[in-house]
Design an enzyme around this catalytic site. Structure first.
Site, PDB file in Angstrom:
ATOM      1  N   HIS A  65      -3.099   0.587   3.828  1.00  0.00           N
ATOM      2  CA  HIS A  65      -2.029   0.146   4.728  1.00  0.00           C
ATOM      3  C   HIS A  65      -0.830   1.093   4.660  1.00  0.00           C
ATOM      4  O   HIS A  65      -0.242   1.459   5.688  1.00  0.00           O
ATOM      5  CB  HIS A  65      -1.615  -1.278   4.340  1.00  0.00           C
ATOM      6  CG  HIS A  65      -0.436  -1.801   5.077  1.00  0.00           C
ATOM      7  ND1 HIS A  65       0.813  -1.923   4.497  1.00  0.00           N
ATOM      8  CD2 HIS A  65      -0.289  -2.227   6.363  1.00  0.00           C
ATOM      9  CE1 HIS A  65       1.664  -2.407   5.379  1.00  0.00           C
ATOM     10  NE2 HIS A  65       1.031  -2.599   6.518  1.00  0.00           N
ATOM     11  N   GLU A  68      -1.622   4.233   6.536  1.00  0.00           N
ATOM     12  CA  GLU A  68      -1.525   4.025   7.989  1.00  0.00           C
ATOM     13  C   GLU A  68      -0.073   4.193   8.461  1.00  0.00           C
ATOM     14  O   GLU A  68       0.195   4.841   9.476  1.00  0.00           O
ATOM     15  CB  GLU A  68      -2.036   2.634   8.342  1.00  0.00           C
ATOM     16  CG  GLU A  68      -1.849   2.237   9.797  1.00  0.00           C
ATOM     17  CD  GLU A  68      -1.277   0.844   9.958  1.00  0.00           C
ATOM     18  OE1 GLU A  68      -0.303   0.691  10.729  1.00  0.00           O
ATOM     19  OE2 GLU A  68      -1.790  -0.087   9.303  1.00  0.00           O
ATOM     20  N   HIS A  69       0.860   3.632   7.715  1.00  0.00           N
ATOM     21  CA  HIS A  69       2.277   3.763   8.077  1.00  0.00           C
ATOM     22  C   HIS A  69       2.720   5.222   8.077  1.00  0.00           C
ATOM     23  O   HIS A  69       3.450   5.662   8.975  1.00  0.00           O
ATOM     24  CB  HIS A  69       3.139   2.972   7.090  1.00  0.00           C
ATOM     25  CG  HIS A  69       3.296   1.533   7.433  1.00  0.00           C
ATOM     26  ND1 HIS A  69       4.523   0.924   7.534  1.00  0.00           N
ATOM     27  CD2 HIS A  69       2.381   0.569   7.706  1.00  0.00           C
ATOM     28  CE1 HIS A  69       4.363  -0.360   7.845  1.00  0.00           C
ATOM     29  NE2 HIS A  69       3.069  -0.603   7.941  1.00  0.00           N
ATOM     30  N   GLU A 140       8.449  -5.751   4.053  1.00  0.00           N
ATOM     31  CA  GLU A 140       7.377  -6.361   4.851  1.00  0.00           C
ATOM     32  C   GLU A 140       6.523  -7.284   3.998  1.00  0.00           C
ATOM     33  O   GLU A 140       6.159  -8.390   4.416  1.00  0.00           O
ATOM     34  CB  GLU A 140       6.512  -5.241   5.450  1.00  0.00           C
ATOM     35  CG  GLU A 140       5.385  -5.715   6.334  1.00  0.00           C
ATOM     36  CD  GLU A 140       4.555  -4.560   6.877  1.00  0.00           C
ATOM     37  OE1 GLU A 140       3.309  -4.681   6.886  1.00  0.00           O
ATOM     38  OE2 GLU A 140       5.150  -3.541   7.295  1.00  0.00           O
TER      39      GLU A 140
END
Length: 427
Positions: A65, A68-69, A140
């Site tokens: 994840h 991906e950012h 987040e």
């Protein structure tokens, strides 16, 4: 180039495996103006332990994840902004099993495709930007950990599974991502972002050969090594724990009821298990069933009730959940109905109705370029073509669904996750 016809659903698909190992799938749609491209790697949140070049690695939770950012960063700026400036609508996601980058646009499609392929295949990280991202993703993570719907689902995963990394959050934890460095990201990109471990799916007013040619020009010409994955010990049929409860700021209890399924096999048998499981759920819990009517009438579920089947390498499960004044009563009612189906079977007329309904929904879903492309990518990584469901569907029998309910919807395979109101809150 291979041309595949799926006459039952009126679709055709072109496929070519490039010299670098990338599999390209194209759905030509000349009658449309908008095009959609999806570039995905067979790498997700649960792929934390892997072997590359003979050496085993254990990466922190949340790397896929985090990566991906950071992939949108380039030496020249930010690919997300470049795509948006070209009139494209870009985005990305990371699931437990795959990471995908995509855009849709009505103009400059080829230019946008070149941008997509370039930034995903050429990583650029600095430790400074990684440190900054840790703060952003940490916020987040804090927000999702305060989300009761997320919490109740992750608690269910931890209840169902003892070892499988599906029980770990895709985003990781604030502690786990603190161990991610630029070197971590480069290592995982090398391990999983090789063309031979990826797929490109495109739908729209495009020519298949031209899409392949663009990919040849942008991407590396040769395949590199593909990392081997390890998901830990084989799971037993029995769940890790049958019940987990937590209290949060909710006004009504929310729940997820799960049943541990069999690990799916690759290829057509895995797709068949998926279709049988979906139909079994409709026969057990669908809104046309006696059980659904009973639960709704007694106020044990409401319009927020939903259910589904999910599968990943090494695991699969049925789940159902929503709001309920008495989640344990829902669990008992499902068990009773599963027992009744075991004795009497699913009503034949109900079976025919729900089977037509499920098939109709799947066919209607093909109108979405996103469903076509993301579905094909996921299916390809599982060893099958997405549109093969049309050929398999008619052969699935009521007895298969009844047998799956009998084997999976049992006490030893069941787990209930509940988030209740805090003490002194409303019930």
């Amino acid at each position: 180039m291979e041309k595949l016809e799926f006459s039952r659903v009126g679709e055709r698909m072109y496929h070519e495996k490039l010299a670098n190992g990338l599999n390209v799938f194209v759905f030509p749609k000349p009658e449309f103006q908008k095009g959609y491209a999806f570039f995905a790697t067979n790498y997700g949140g649960m792929d934390m332990k892997f072997c590359l070049d003979g050496q085993w690695h254990q990466s922190p939770a949340g790397v896929a994840h985090f990566l991906e950012h950071k992939m949108f960063d380039t030496k020249e700026g930010n690919a997300l902004q470049d795509l948006a400036a070209n009139g494209a609508s870009p985005n990305a996601f990371t699931s437990s099993a795959i990471t995908g980058y995509y855009f849709e646009s009505t103009e400059k499609f080829e230019e946008n495709l070149r941008i997509l392929l370039s930034f995903v295949s050429v990583p650029w990280f600095t430790q400074e930007s990684v440190d900054k991202e840790q703060g952003i993703i940490g916020q987040e993570i804090g927000m999702i950990e305060d989300d009761p719907d997320w919490k109740v689902f992750m608690n269910l995963m931890a209840a169902l599974y003892q070892h499988h990394p599906i029980r770990v959050s895709v985003a990781g934890s604030v502690e786990s991502i603190s161990h991610i460095t630029a070197d971590t990201l480069y290592a995982c990109h090398k391990a999983f972002y090789d063309p031979a471990n990826m797929v490109l799916c495109v739908a729209g007013p495009v020519e298949a050969e031209h899409i392949c040619q663009v990919a040849r020009e942008i991407l590396p010409r040769q395949a590199g090594p593909i990392a081997a994955k390890d998901y830990g010990e084989k799971e037993a049929d029995r769940v890790a724990q049958s019940m987990v409860e937590e209290r949060m700021e909710v006004s009504t209890p929310i729940f997820q009821l799960g049943y541990k399924g069999d690990a799916p096999q690759r290829g057509e048998s895995g797709l068949r298990q998926e279709l049988v499981a979906e139909l079994a759920l409709e026969g057990l819990l669908g809104n046309s069933t006696p059980l659904y009517s009973k639960l709704y009438r007694e106020g044990l579920i409401n319009q927020n009730f939903s259910y589904g089947y999910e599968s990943y390498p090494g695991c699969s499960f049925l789940c159902a959940g929503g709001e309920s004044k008495d989640p344990e009563a829902v669990r008992m009612a499902v068990a009773e109905e599963a027992g009744r189906i075991g004795r009497e079977g699913i009503d034949g007329k109900l079976w025919e109705r729900l089977k037509k309904g499920v098939y109709g929904n799947k066919v209607r879903g093909l109108n979405s370029f996103e469903n076509l492309c993301v579905g094909q990518a996921r299916s390809f990584f599982a060893g099958v073509n997405f549109l093969q469901f049309a050929d398999l569907f008619s052969s699935i029998t009521k007895e298969e669904a009844e047998d799956l309910i009998g084997r999976w919807v049992t006490e030893e395979r069941a787990a209930l996750s509940v988030v209740r109101p805090r003490e002194g809150g409303q019930a």
